[in-house]
Design a protein around this motif. Sequence first.
Motif, PDB file in Angstrom:
ATOM      1  N   ALA A   1      -3.667   2.830  -5.078  1.00  0.00           N
ATOM      2  CA  ALA A   1      -2.616   2.874  -4.065  1.00  0.00           C
ATOM      3  C   ALA A   1      -2.254   1.493  -3.526  1.00  0.00           C
ATOM      4  N   ILE A   2      -3.031   0.484  -3.914  1.00  0.00           N
ATOM      5  CA  ILE A   2      -2.813  -0.877  -3.406  1.00  0.00           C
ATOM      6  C   ILE A   2      -2.411  -1.777  -4.568  1.00  0.00           C
ATOM      7  N   THR A   3      -1.414  -2.601  -4.319  1.00  0.00           N
ATOM      8  CA  THR A   3      -1.005  -3.536  -5.368  1.00  0.00           C
ATOM      9  C   THR A   3      -0.826  -4.935  -4.797  1.00  0.00           C
ATOM     10  N   LEU A   4      -1.128  -5.905  -5.625  1.00  0.00           N
ATOM     11  CA  LEU A   4      -0.870  -7.312  -5.341  1.00  0.00           C
ATOM     12  C   LEU A   4       0.159  -7.792  -6.349  1.00  0.00           C
TER      13      LEU A   4
ATOM     14  N   ARG B   1      -8.285  -8.588  -3.555  1.00  0.00           N
ATOM     15  CA  ARG B   1      -8.513  -8.150  -4.940  1.00  0.00           C
ATOM     16  C   ARG B   1      -9.675  -7.164  -5.013  1.00  0.00           C
ATOM     17  N   ARG B   2     -10.690  -7.366  -4.201  1.00  0.00           N
ATOM     18  CA  ARG B   2     -11.797  -6.397  -4.173  1.00  0.00           C
ATOM     19  C   ARG B   2     -11.295  -5.033  -3.689  1.00  0.00           C
ATOM     20  N   ALA B   3     -10.425  -5.041  -2.695  1.00  0.00           N
ATOM     21  CA  ALA B   3      -9.882  -3.777  -2.190  1.00  0.00           C
ATOM     22  C   ALA B   3      -9.034  -3.091  -3.254  1.00  0.00           C
ATOM     23  N   VAL B   4      -8.216  -3.855  -3.960  1.00  0.00           N
ATOM     24  CA  VAL B   4      -7.395  -3.277  -5.040  1.00  0.00           C
ATOM     25  C   VAL B   4      -8.296  -2.630  -6.084  1.00  0.00           C
ATOM     26  N   ALA B   5      -9.344  -3.330  -6.466  1.00  0.00           N
ATOM     27  CA  ALA B   5     -10.241  -2.814  -7.500  1.00  0.00           C
ATOM     28  C   ALA B   5     -11.008  -1.589  -7.022  1.00  0.00           C
ATOM     29  N   ALA B   6     -11.270  -1.510  -5.720  1.00  0.00           N
ATOM     30  CA  ALA B   6     -12.095  -0.415  -5.196  1.00  0.00           C
ATOM     31  C   ALA B   6     -11.294   0.844  -4.891  1.00  0.00           C
ATOM     32  N   CYS B   7      -9.994   0.734  -4.771  1.00  0.00           N
ATOM     33  CA  CYS B   7      -9.182   1.901  -4.398  1.00  0.00           C
ATOM     34  C   CYS B   7      -9.217   2.935  -5.526  1.00  0.00           C
ATOM     35  N   PRO B   8      -9.669   4.149  -5.232  1.00  0.00           N
ATOM     36  CA  PRO B   8      -9.792   5.155  -6.291  1.00  0.00           C
ATOM     37  C   PRO B   8      -8.452   5.722  -6.755  1.00  0.00           C
ATOM     38  N   ASN B   9      -7.402   5.493  -5.987  1.00  0.00           N
ATOM     39  CA  ASN B   9      -6.097   6.082  -6.329  1.00  0.00           C
ATOM     40  C   ASN B   9      -5.064   5.046  -6.745  1.00  0.00           C
TER      41      ASN B   9
ATOM     42  N   ALA C   1       0.850  -1.185   0.000  1.00  0.00           N
ATOM     43  CA  ALA C   1       0.000   0.000   0.000  1.00  0.00           C
ATOM     44  C   ALA C   1       0.891   1.243   0.000  1.00  0.00           C
ATOM     45  N   ASP C   2       0.612   2.152  -0.901  1.00  0.00           N
ATOM     46  CA  ASP C   2       1.397   3.375  -1.062  1.00  0.00           C
ATOM     47  C   ASP C   2       0.677   4.514  -0.341  1.00  0.00           C
ATOM     48  N   ARG C   3       1.181   4.866   0.826  1.00  0.00           N
ATOM     49  CA  ARG C   3       0.520   5.920   1.611  1.00  0.00           C
ATOM     50  C   ARG C   3       0.636   7.284   0.942  1.00  0.00           C
ATOM     51  N   ASP C   4       1.634   7.478   0.085  1.00  0.00           N
ATOM     52  CA  ASP C   4       1.744   8.754  -0.629  1.00  0.00           C
ATOM     53  C   ASP C   4       0.624   8.901  -1.659  1.00  0.00           C
ATOM     54  N   ALA C   5       0.177   7.785  -2.204  1.00  0.00           N
ATOM     55  CA  ALA C   5      -0.897   7.829  -3.207  1.00  0.00           C
ATOM     56  C   ALA C   5      -2.278   7.780  -2.564  1.00  0.00           C
TER      57      ALA C   5
END
Length: 66
Positions: free
Chosen positions: A60-63, A50-58, A6-10
């Motif tokens: 900021a999350i990667t798998l 994967r749902r969280a990755v898809a839902a992040c508007p920025n 998770a990228d806190r800057d993004a």
Amino acid sequence: MIRLSADRDACRGAGQCAFHAPDLFDQDEEEGLVVLLHDEPADDRLPSARRAVAACPNRAITLTAS
Ligand code: SF4
């Protein structure tokens, strides 16, 4: 092994990650920015990750596979 990051800057603190995967993500109390709870999610947690990755508007999350 699948790694979660998770990228806190993004991050802009929208909270979709913690909503979709509360066992993997939290938000800090100061700014509401993402806090990663587990960087190596168990297989049974990957669908919610994967749902969280898809839902992040920025985005900021990667798998990633390592
Ligand atoms: S969904 Fe994305 S922007 Fe929102 S808190 Fe989580 S990482 Fe930050």
